[in-house]
Design a protein around this motif. Structure first.
Motif, short mmCIF file in Angstrom:
data_model
loop_
_atom_site.label_atom_id
_atom_site.label_comp_id
_atom_site.label_asym_id
_atom_site.label_seq_id
_atom_site.Cartn_x
_atom_site.Cartn_y
_atom_site.Cartn_z
N PRO A 1 2.54 -6.15 31.93
CA PRO A 1 1.53 -5.80 32.94
C PRO A 1 0.69 -7.03 33.31
CG PRO A 1 1.64 -4.08 31.28
CD PRO A 1 2.52 -5.20 30.80
N PRO A 2 0.71 -7.44 34.57
CA PRO A 2 0.04 -8.69 34.97
C PRO A 2 -1.48 -8.64 34.87
CG PRO A 2 0.92 -7.55 36.88
CD PRO A 2 1.46 -6.84 35.69
N THR A 3 -2.06 -7.44 34.75
CA THR A 3 -3.51 -7.35 34.61
C THR A 3 -3.99 -8.09 33.37
OG1 THR A 3 -3.56 -5.22 35.75
CG2 THR A 3 -5.47 -5.78 34.41
N MET A 4 -3.21 -8.03 32.28
CA MET A 4 -3.61 -8.73 31.07
C MET A 4 -3.59 -10.24 31.29
SD MET A 4 -2.05 -8.58 27.21
CE MET A 4 -2.54 -9.82 26.00
N ALA A 5 -2.56 -10.74 31.95
CA ALA A 5 -2.49 -12.18 32.23
C ALA A 5 -3.62 -12.59 33.16
CB ALA A 5 -1.14 -12.53 32.83
N ALA A 6 -3.96 -11.74 34.13
CA ALA A 6 -5.05 -12.07 35.05
C ALA A 6 -6.38 -12.11 34.30
CB ALA A 6 -5.11 -11.05 36.18
N TRP B 1 -1.99 -8.94 21.93
CA TRP B 1 -0.98 -8.06 22.50
C TRP B 1 -1.62 -7.07 23.46
CZ3 TRP B 1 1.47 -6.88 17.08
CH2 TRP B 1 2.47 -7.81 16.81
N LYS B 2 -0.86 -6.65 24.42
CA LYS B 2 -1.33 -5.61 25.34
C LYS B 2 -1.59 -4.31 24.59
CE LYS B 2 3.52 -4.99 26.75
NZ LYS B 2 4.06 -6.27 26.24
N ASP B 3 -0.84 -4.07 23.52
CA ASP B 3 -1.04 -2.86 22.72
C ASP B 3 -2.45 -2.82 22.12
OD1 ASP B 3 2.18 -2.16 22.20
OD2 ASP B 3 1.70 -4.28 22.28
N CYS B 4 -2.93 -3.98 21.67
CA CYS B 4 -4.25 -4.05 21.02
C CYS B 4 -5.37 -3.94 22.03
CB CYS B 4 -4.36 -5.36 20.24
SG CYS B 4 -3.09 -5.56 18.98
N ALA C 1 -3.89 -0.15 32.70
CA ALA C 1 -3.39 -1.37 33.32
C ALA C 1 -2.82 -2.34 32.31
CB ALA C 1 -4.52 -2.05 34.11
N MET C 2 -3.17 -2.18 31.03
CA MET C 2 -2.70 -3.09 29.99
C MET C 2 -1.30 -2.76 29.49
SD MET C 2 -4.84 -5.46 29.51
CE MET C 2 -6.38 -5.71 30.41
#
Length: 465
Positions: A62-67, A128-131, A164-165
């Motif tokens: 999910p690009p929201t995390m990178a953003a 991580w996105k999970d966290c 979003a994550m």
């Protein structure tokens, strides 16, 4: 003592009462940071940080995390800024939830116990996105159940960020928002639930829309992973051997690297715990699972066609394969391959290249060995235990909508892995573990409180005026 001295003493007692829970939370968070600093970087973490620094986002994650990371990285370079966000979100959310049934000091103690519980804490040290999803989901639960409208709106926003994550976070937010969200009291139950369902749909669509808007390049990751795992797993569970003459027209256009004994070869390479063995060493397919260049259109179309034909022709074998994968995810096999990412697994070359400090203290190494030993010698990290416990707790949650929503959130999220999981990784079940732990504390606290209320007063406890 004069009135002035009494006032000063009263103010000191008040400040001590206020500061005590926050001191407990600070100690718990500090212990975590001593273990986690500066945050672990798995291959997924490196990929997302590279995208964050390049400001070029794919949909592999999910690009929201990178953003978000691109913003945080400018303030605190590397993983530590994200570690702060996910750890503080989780701990503060746990405390606010515990305050629903406990006074401040016991709530702080309970929050720290859950936060530092090894199966909860261990994945949280990795970026991580999970966290991040877990941290914002816990905040969402705490704020959605607040009496103030502004906080309930913040709760929906936290659920939006969590969705979003991670792409399947919508399975976790469904029970939370539908069962807990109430914008204002209404007489008719179906009106309240209709509003809650609408809120969930809005949160979900906005989160998915944000990811779509941020995506600079689609990687079509399904073709390079899920489709190949499904094809192999389905064929591995088909009785007998399908001749090459039948499989070649389907598999050859996918650019598979073999030209004979298709069925036997795929069956031999099949692993219910991971699809990566298909693409490593002597790969059966050469497709991108990292980077920013997707598989060619012709190859994707061929893989999609092969998936459709094979799965639709062998539905029973496909279902059997999905249950095998879920069996691995739950940690039911004796040799559970699910694991927690460990510090020495980090790629040192990438750490140096990205300017991330290599920090390992003796305390971190000792605690890492201890937690790894728990996972090896005990069943503490086996997700099936938490799934079974959650199911057993459901009858006890019938009088608490909060506990029911938390339990259902963990269970629905876990059940989504029955259709989605292609690798047995403990972090996929992390939300189930958190929900189970929260529910246990809430139920115990509620039972204790109810027991105190129903306990008869001792004779002579009331003094006549």
């Amino acid at each position: 003592m004069d009135s002035k001295g009494h006032t000063v003493t009263s103010r000191v007692d008040t400040w001590q009462t206020l500061l005590r829970p926050y001191a407990i939370l600070a100690i718990g968070w500090t212990l975590f940071e001593l273990y986690a600093y500066p945050g672990l970087m798995s291959p997924d973490s490196f990929d997302q940080l590279e995208e964050a620094r390049a400001h070029f986002y794919t949909d592999s994650h999910p690009p929201t995390m990178a953003a978000l990371w691109s913003i945080v990285d400018r303030i605190i370079p590397g993983p530590f800024g994200m570690l702060l966000i996910q750890s503080l979100a989780l701990l503060s959310g746990l405390y606010l939830i515990m305050r629903r049934v406990l006074s401040p000091t016991p709530a702080a103690l309970s929050a720290c116990v859950v936060f530092l519980f090894p199966p909860v804490m261990a994945p949280m040290i990795a970026i991580w996105k999970d966290c991040l999803m877990a941290g914002f989901l816990v905040l969402g639960i705490a704020w959605i159940t607040d009496a103030r409208k502004s906080r309930r709106a913040l709760g929906l926003f936290a659920c939006f960020v969590a969705t979003a994550m991670r792409y399947n976070a919508l399975a976790a937010t469904l029970p939370l928002i539908v069962l807990l969200f109430e914008w204002q009291p209404v007489r008719r139950w179906y009106v309240r639930y209709a509003i809650a369902v609408g809120a969930w749909l809005g949160v979900t669509l906005l989160a998915l829309g944000l990811n779509a808007a941020l995506t600079d390049r689609k990687m079509h990751f399904w073709y390079s992973s899920y489709a190949l795992a499904d094809i192999t797993g389905t064929l591995a569970n088909v009785d007998g051997t399908i001749p090459d003459e039948e499989l070649r027209p389907l598999l050859a256009p996918t650019q598979i690297t073999i030209d004979r004994a298709y069925h036997d070869t795929l069956r031999a390479r099949y692993r219910a715990d991971t699809f990566l063995k298909l693409l490593e060493g002597n790969p059966l397919w050469r497709v991108p699972i990292r980077g920013t260049k997707p598989a060619p259109v012709e190859q994707r179309d061929a893989i999609g066609h092969a998936w459709s034909e094979i799965v639709s022709s062998h539905v029973g074998a496909y279902v059997c394969y999905r249950f095998q994968a879920f069996h691995e995810v739950l940690g039911l096999p004796e040799a559970f391959v699910g694991h927690v990412f460990r510090p020495h697994w980090q790629t040192r070359e990438r750490l140096v290249k990205m300017g991330i400090p290599i920090v390992t203290s003796s305390f971190q190494r000792t605690l890492d060995e201890w937690i790894h030993g728990l996972g090896t010698a005990t069943a503490m990290f086996r997700p099936w235990i938490y799934m079974l416990l959650s199911i057993l707790l459901l009858p006890f949650a019938r009088r608490s909508r909060l506990v029911l929503a938390v339990l259902c959130s963990g269970l629905v999220m876990e059940l989504s892995l029955l259709a989605l999981a292609i690798t047995a990784d403990y972090r996929y079940s992390h939300w189930l573990v958190i929900c189970t732990c929260i529910s246990v504390v809430l139920l115990v606290a509620q039972r204790s409180r109810d027991g105190m209320k129903s306990r008869p007063e001792p004779i002579g406890s009331k003094v006549a005026n």
